[in-house]
Enzyme design. Structure first.
Site, PDB file in Angstrom:
ATOM      1  N   ASP A  67     127.329 -98.416  64.011  1.00  0.00           N
ATOM      2  CA  ASP A  67     126.326 -98.679  63.192  1.00  0.00           C
ATOM      3  C   ASP A  67     126.069 -98.488  61.783  1.00  0.00           C
ATOM      4  O   ASP A  67     127.014 -97.267  61.494  1.00  0.00           O
ATOM      5  CB  ASP A  67     124.598 -98.491  64.083  1.00  0.00           C
ATOM      6  CG  ASP A  67     124.644 -97.068  64.505  1.00  0.00           C
ATOM      7  OD1 ASP A  67     125.489 -96.276  64.004  1.00  0.00           O
ATOM      8  OD2 ASP A  67     123.826 -97.034  65.581  1.00  0.00           O
ATOM      9  N   ASN A 131     113.701 -93.185  72.152  1.00  0.00           N
ATOM     10  CA  ASN A 131     112.914 -94.240  72.862  1.00  0.00           C
ATOM     11  C   ASN A 131     114.139 -94.964  73.863  1.00  0.00           C
ATOM     12  O   ASN A 131     113.911 -96.015  74.034  1.00  0.00           O
ATOM     13  CB  ASN A 131     112.475 -95.296  71.883  1.00  0.00           C
ATOM     14  CG  ASN A 131     113.608 -95.599  70.881  1.00  0.00           C
ATOM     15  OD1 ASN A 131     114.694 -95.260  70.904  1.00  0.00           O
ATOM     16  ND2 ASN A 131     113.213 -96.585  69.877  1.00  0.00           N
ATOM     17  N   HIS A 133     117.276 -95.799  72.811  1.00  0.00           N
ATOM     18  CA  HIS A 133     118.277 -96.939  72.003  1.00  0.00           C
ATOM     19  C   HIS A 133     119.839 -96.369  72.155  1.00  0.00           C
ATOM     20  O   HIS A 133     120.055 -95.101  72.255  1.00  0.00           O
ATOM     21  CB  HIS A 133     117.615 -97.058  70.741  1.00  0.00           C
ATOM     22  CG  HIS A 133     117.956 -96.269  69.748  1.00  0.00           C
ATOM     23  ND1 HIS A 133     116.959 -95.998  68.638  1.00  0.00           N
ATOM     24  CD2 HIS A 133     118.860 -95.098  69.577  1.00  0.00           C
ATOM     25  CE1 HIS A 133     117.703 -94.849  67.810  1.00  0.00           C
ATOM     26  NE2 HIS A 133     118.485 -94.308  68.522  1.00  0.00           N
ATOM     27  N   GLU A 138     117.304-101.186  69.806  1.00  0.00           N
ATOM     28  CA  GLU A 138     115.946-100.618  70.113  1.00  0.00           C
ATOM     29  C   GLU A 138     115.589-101.332  71.171  1.00  0.00           C
ATOM     30  O   GLU A 138     116.081-102.335  71.778  1.00  0.00           O
ATOM     31  CB  GLU A 138     115.065-101.154  68.993  1.00  0.00           C
ATOM     32  CG  GLU A 138     115.601-100.305  67.567  1.00  0.00           C
ATOM     33  CD  GLU A 138     115.285 -98.885  67.378  1.00  0.00           C
ATOM     34  OE1 GLU A 138     115.296 -98.113  68.585  1.00  0.00           O
ATOM     35  OE2 GLU A 138     114.924 -98.413  66.290  1.00  0.00           O
TER      36      GLU A 138
HETATM   37  C1  F6R Z   1     123.774 -93.420  65.438  1.00  0.00           C
HETATM   38  C2  F6R Z   1     123.439 -93.800  66.926  1.00  0.00           C
HETATM   39  C3  F6R Z   1     122.222 -93.441  67.533  1.00  0.00           C
HETATM   40  C4  F6R Z   1     121.843 -91.979  67.792  1.00  0.00           C
HETATM   41  C5  F6R Z   1     120.771 -91.680  68.338  1.00  0.00           C
HETATM   42  C6  F6R Z   1     120.478 -90.301  68.738  1.00  0.00           C
HETATM   43  O1  F6R Z   1     125.179 -93.998  65.113  1.00  0.00           O
HETATM   44  O2  F6R Z   1     124.358 -94.043  67.421  1.00  0.00           O
HETATM   45  O3  F6R Z   1     122.024 -94.211  68.738  1.00  0.00           O
HETATM   46  O4  F6R Z   1     122.960 -91.748  68.713  1.00  0.00           O
HETATM   47  O5  F6R Z   1     119.759 -92.123  67.483  1.00  0.00           O
HETATM   48  O6  F6R Z   1     120.358 -89.553  67.355  1.00  0.00           O
HETATM   49  P1  F6R Z   1     120.385 -87.973  67.388  1.00  0.00           P
HETATM   50  O7  F6R Z   1     121.657 -87.394  68.024  1.00  0.00           O
HETATM   51  O8  F6R Z   1     120.304 -87.680  65.940  1.00  0.00           O
HETATM   52  O9  F6R Z   1     119.223 -87.571  68.082  1.00  0.00           O
END
Ligand code: F6R
Length: 239
Positions: A67, A131, A133, A138
């Site tokens: 992403d 959450n 995701h 989301e």
């Molecule tokens: C970003 C991604 C997101 C993160 C998630 C957890 O490339 O894939 O799904 O893995 O937001 O983020 P952290 O590791 O910062 O808690």
């Protein structure tokens, strides 16, 4: 789903980085899908150390980023492109041309085509949002979703605001969809820390639930979930 509970965060990180090294060693032209975020930072650090130690050859690998934020330039210090340049490409002397970045100024179909032409993703690394995701899919995302522009929820913006300091967080991202992620041949998710315990509890107890997109992954034949003791603190698992 295979769940692997480690004795410590360090052990969980070591296990995931070892999988990366093992898969690349056995198939030097394999493709990897890469997540960003704080969870992955120590994984990439550990992976770099192992790759150097073992003189791992990576010149035939290709990488797809999961992403990217929409509305910031790709060289913005908090873009995911800057993240991976700093944490993987530069330290390992890889070429930017070995990486595909979600093209935030084009539509998602371009990226889907790129992934298809690249032969698909062999190993997809994933973190999980507070959450539930995955990527930036989301809550409310459908199992069939493909790469597209998504609106970030308040929970995600709150959790990621720290990377932007006093600057406003982007409201949107271009994210591979759940369907695109499910096409990956092997999915490896890592969750570390207490802040992920509720999402992991929900994931553990629910299936195919749009309110926690990670639950869709449970029907993938090769989905492994790696947990440290804190992220697993609200489910009953024993080592
Ligand atoms: C970003 C991604 C997101 C993160 C998630 C957890 O490339 O894939 O799904 O893995 O937001 O983020 P952290 O590791 O910062 O808690």
């Amino acid at each position: 789903m295979r769940i692997i509970l480690s004795r410590s965060t360090k052990e969980a990180i070591d296990t995931v980085s070892t999988i990366m090294v093992d898969r690349i060693s056995s198939r030097p032209n394999m493709t990897l899908g890469l997540a960003t975020g704080k969870t992955m930072e120590p994984v990439y650090e550990d992976f770099i150390a192992k790759a150097r130690e073992q003189s791992l050859k990576m010149d035939k690998n290709f990488f797809f980023m999961l992403d990217e934020y929409v509305g910031i330039e790709e060289d913005h210090p908090s873009s995911f492109k800057s993240y991976i340049l700093k944490r993987l490409i530069k330290p390992l002397d890889l070429h930017e041309s070995q990486f595909a970045f979600p093209p935030t100024k084009l539509d998602g179909d371009h990226y889907e085509t790129l992934i298809k032409e690249g032969g698909g993703i062999d190993l997809q690394l994933l973190g999980i949002g507070v959450n539930g995701h995955i990527g930036f899919n989301e809550p409310g995302s459908s199992i069939n979703s493909r790469t597209r522009i998504v609106n970030l929820t308040d929970a995600t913006k709150k959790s990621n605001q720290e990377h932007f300091g006093s600057e406003a967080m982007p409201n949107q991202a271009l994210s591979m969809g759940i369907g695109s992620i499910m096409d990956g041949k092997e999915l490896v998710m890592l969750a570390t820390g207490k802040s992920k315990a509720d999402a992991i509890k929900y994931l553990f107890n629910h299936h195919d639930d749009e309110s926690c997109p990670a639950t869709f992954l449970k029907s993938h034949p090769h989905f492994s979930l790696f947990l440290d003791p804190e992220s697993a603190s609200k489910i009953s698992l024993k080592i």
